[in-house]
Design an enzyme around this catalytic site. Structure first.
Site, PDB file in Angstrom:
ATOM      1  CB  SER A  19      72.321 123.560 -24.434  1.00  0.00           C
ATOM      2  OG  SER A  19      72.122 123.853 -25.792  1.00  0.00           O
TER       3      SER A  19
ATOM      4  CG  ASP B 293      72.375 127.691 -26.132  1.00  0.00           C
ATOM      5  OD1 ASP B 293      72.222 128.031 -27.317  1.00  0.00           O
ATOM      6  OD2 ASP B 293      71.961 126.605 -25.682  1.00  0.00           O
ATOM      7  CG  HIS B 294      75.352 126.618 -28.660  1.00  0.00           C
ATOM      8  ND1 HIS B 294      74.761 126.185 -29.828  1.00  0.00           N
ATOM      9  CD2 HIS B 294      74.720 125.971 -27.649  1.00  0.00           C
ATOM     10  CE1 HIS B 294      73.831 125.296 -29.520  1.00  0.00           C
ATOM     11  NE2 HIS B 294      73.776 125.159 -28.212  1.00  0.00           N
TER      12      HIS B 294
ATOM     13  CB  SER C 198      68.492 125.717 -22.313  1.00  0.00           C
ATOM     14  OG  SER C 198      69.302 125.355 -23.396  1.00  0.00           O
TER      15      SER C 198
ATOM     16  CG  PHE D 268      51.743 122.075 -23.338  1.00  0.00           C
ATOM     17  CD1 PHE D 268      50.390 122.199 -23.071  1.00  0.00           C
ATOM     18  CD2 PHE D 268      52.628 122.971 -22.752  1.00  0.00           C
ATOM     19  CE1 PHE D 268      49.912 123.215 -22.249  1.00  0.00           C
ATOM     20  CE2 PHE D 268      52.166 123.985 -21.930  1.00  0.00           C
ATOM     21  CZ  PHE D 268      50.810 124.114 -21.677  1.00  0.00           C
TER      22      PHE D 268
ATOM     23  CG  ASP E 256      70.444 123.502 -30.685  1.00  0.00           C
ATOM     24  OD1 ASP E 256      71.478 123.938 -31.215  1.00  0.00           O
ATOM     25  OD2 ASP E 256      70.402 122.439 -30.039  1.00  0.00           O
TER      26      ASP E 256
ATOM     27  CG  HIS F 263      76.169 123.205 -30.378  1.00  0.00           C
ATOM     28  ND1 HIS F 263      76.086 123.015 -29.040  1.00  0.00           N
ATOM     29  CD2 HIS F 263      75.006 122.754 -30.905  1.00  0.00           C
ATOM     30  CE1 HIS F 263      74.912 122.473 -28.746  1.00  0.00           C
ATOM     31  NE2 HIS F 263      74.244 122.300 -29.867  1.00  0.00           N
TER      32      HIS F 263
HETATM   33 ZN   LIG Z   1      72.290 121.674 -29.762  1.00  0.00          ZN
END
Ligand SMILES: [Zn+2]
Ligand SMILES: *[C@@H]1O[C@H](CO)[C@@H](O)[C@H](O)[C@H]1NC(C)=O
Ligand SMILES: *[C@@H]1O[C@H](CO)[C@@H](O)[C@H](O)[C@H]1NC(C)=O
Length: 536
Positions: free
Chosen positions: A142, A411-412, A207, A324, A370, A487
């Protein structure tokens, strides 16, 4: 006509319910496999035709009508050739097309639209395939991916906001100005526009860090992470520090997500997590530092509980920080009372950002898709993708297509696949069929790698129907044993709507996304729509 078709479907779905119940009933009785046709084709939905005959609901007339309408809608699509005042970038982390399809099927199961359900992004007029490899690996993490799609430059695995000159862990190199890349959020701020980020993970995770960070190692989220690696914290700034103290992060109007431990010093109690204190070694309380810095620029609000996010006053808030959770935020299926949903955070972020009449850049990450996929918890991953859909729908509802470019991409990919042949209208989290080799049922969803690998006993494949696969935390099967799934490297999809969404067709590098956004929004370096207009 547009309303007629869904109505017809609902009627058809109601007629089909008996059939559907029967299929589900059968699926609960696989023990009696001989009488079973798991994965058998569902009987067609029938309608009473004008001539008194029973006919298939989905006959030629049905599909011709439906697809003629689809064609008319497509012919009506025209590019919006104007400056994108606002850009909202939705990132589904670790989300291949199979995850999107399966999530759509899960949503459709609940709405009764089944396979014809559409996610918010399915209604976007443009889409493109995106190549995700980075400068030293065919299958990206990521961090390198975020560098590319948010900074316009591909970099090495695990590095953020730096180009290929910086190897993982090279603390010196990450400080070389020429090796640092510039993110879209900085581009927007340079034009006096606002920027903000929303994520379900730690706000210092790879990310979201792509919007503000420059680091040789994605794991350097707090100074203790750098100390653990034996590197010099005087020389290298950790990501939490960069976010709060350095531009562009220090000027973000909105920061919402998890990861309080990276912001609080050791010895300072977490407000929620019993017996937990911050993880910073340097004694800095970065939440206090954020409040101080942001209060000098306007009204600043810090919240750590969902109730406070739902009751804060956007009209009088200029800067909003919400942390949070101590670590990542919780999965939707775990129903953490202090955690707002991705949709609630997205709504709050837009409410603050849209007060800037110059426009804004907002990054929203569905981060837990993910993470659930890594654990081979497919049901949870699909729930997170359904949550992501609600957040995108909220953004569509709160913005205007004529001035806001909305992008939805990943992203992937992750190694989840959809096996054949589940019956029409069946639950995609369930059984797809029985193997014609070992006569044991298999589920529709399976991973190629991860913790879901099962040892065979006496050469017999474990029967998933004896493992309680209905549990939302059930670990789906995987072909290759790994602690976490890898990934996956195939192209991901990108959907776009709004000004210059038509720049996203065909096949592109992930780093191209930044360049196209800069052009559309008239920010940053490179070709720029507003410059071209002046030239004409
Ligand atoms: Zn990952
Ligand atoms: C941004 O605002 C500042 C202060 O109001 C002003 O000096 C500057 O020219 C503006 N920059 C742009 C690109 O509009
Ligand atoms: C800041 O908050 C105060 C009190 O709620 C309010 O009166 C004021 O208008 C706010 N300022 C801005 C710039 O929103």
């Amino acid at each position: 006509m547009r309303f007629f078709i869904p109505l017809l479907l609902l009627v058809a779905a109601a007629l089909a319910r008996n059939i559907d119940d029967e299929v589900h009933h059968k699926q609960n009785r696989f023990k009696d496999r001989d009488h079973l046709h798991i994965g058998a084709d569902a009987p067609p939905m029938m309608k009473l035709a004008a001539d008194g005959q029973l006919r298939a609901v989905e006959d030629s007339e049905y599909w011709n009508e439906k697809c003629q309408q689809e064609l008319k809608d497509q012919l009506a699509v025209t590019p919006i050739v104007s400056q994108a005042k606002n850009v909202i970038f939705f990132l589904a982390d670790g989300t291949g097309v199979a995850t999107l399809t399966a999530a759509r099927l899960l949503k459709g199961l609940r709405t009764g639209m089944y396979e014809q359900e559409r996610m918010a992004w399915d209604l976007f007029p443009y889409s493109s395939l995106i190549k995700t490899y980075n400068t030293n690996n065919q299958v990206t993490d990521s961090a390198a991916s975020a560098t590319a799609y948010l900074n316009g430059v591909k970099g090495n695995q695990a590095t953020i906001g730096v180009d290929a000159n910086v190897q993982r862990g090279d603390c010196q190199a990450m400080n070389v100005p020429e090796y640092r890349t510039q993110s879209l959020s900085k581009d927007f701020q340079d034009e006096n526009k606002s920027a903000g980020i929303v994520t379900m993970s730690r706000v210092t995770d790879a990310s979201p860090a792509g919007t503000y960070g420059h680091t040789a190692d994605r794991n350097w989220e707090s100074d203790s992470d750098i100390n653990d690696d034996g590197e010099d914290t005087e020389l290298c700034d950790d990501l939490a520090e960069q976010l709060v103290l350095n531009e562009p992060g220090s000027k973000f109007k909105v920061i919402l997500g998890g990861g309080r431990q990276k912001f609080l010093p050791e010895g300072v109690d977490d407000p929620e997590e019993e017996d937990q204190t911050g993880r910073r070694n340097d004694g800095k309380n970065l939440i206090d530092a954020w409040l101080e810095g942001s209060s000098s620029m306007g009204n600043a609000t810090y919240v750590w509980h969902k109730d406070d996010l739902l009751s804060f006053d956007a009209a009088s808030t200029n800067y909003l920080l919400g942390l949070f959770d101590y670590k990542d935020m919780s999965y939707a299926i775990d129903e953490d009372a202090s955690n707002p949903s991705l949709e609630e955070m997205t709504r709050a972020a837009i409410a603050v950002l849209q007060k800037d009449s110059n426009g804004y850049f907002l990054f929203v990450e569905g981060a837990l898709i993910d993470k659930a996929n890594h654990d081979n918890e497919a049901s949870s991953a699909l729930e997170e993708a359904v949550e992501f859909d609600k957040a995108v729908a909220a953004a569509v509802e709160m913005t205007d297509e004529s001035d806001t470019l909305i992008i939805v991409t990943a992203d992937h990919s992750q190694p989840m696949t959809i096996n054949g042949y589940p019956a029409l209208h069946s639950d995609i989290r369930g059984v797809a069929g029985v193997s014609d080799v070992d006569d044991i049922p298999y589920l529709a969803l399976i991973y190629t790698s991860g913790p879901g690998y099962r040892e065979q006993t006496d050469g017999v494949r474990p029967d998933p129907t004896e493992e309680g696969y209905e549990d939302p935390h059930y670990v789906f099967a995987a072909a290759v044993p790994r602690e976490a799934s890898t990934h996956n490297g195939e192209d991901v999809i990108l959907y776009a709507r709004g000004p210059h969404a038509h720049l996203f067709t065909g096949n592109h590098e992930n780093a191209y996304i930044t360049h196209a956004i800069r052009y559309a929004a008239c920010v940053g370096d490179g070709l720029n729509f507003c410059d071209e207009k002046v030239k004409v």
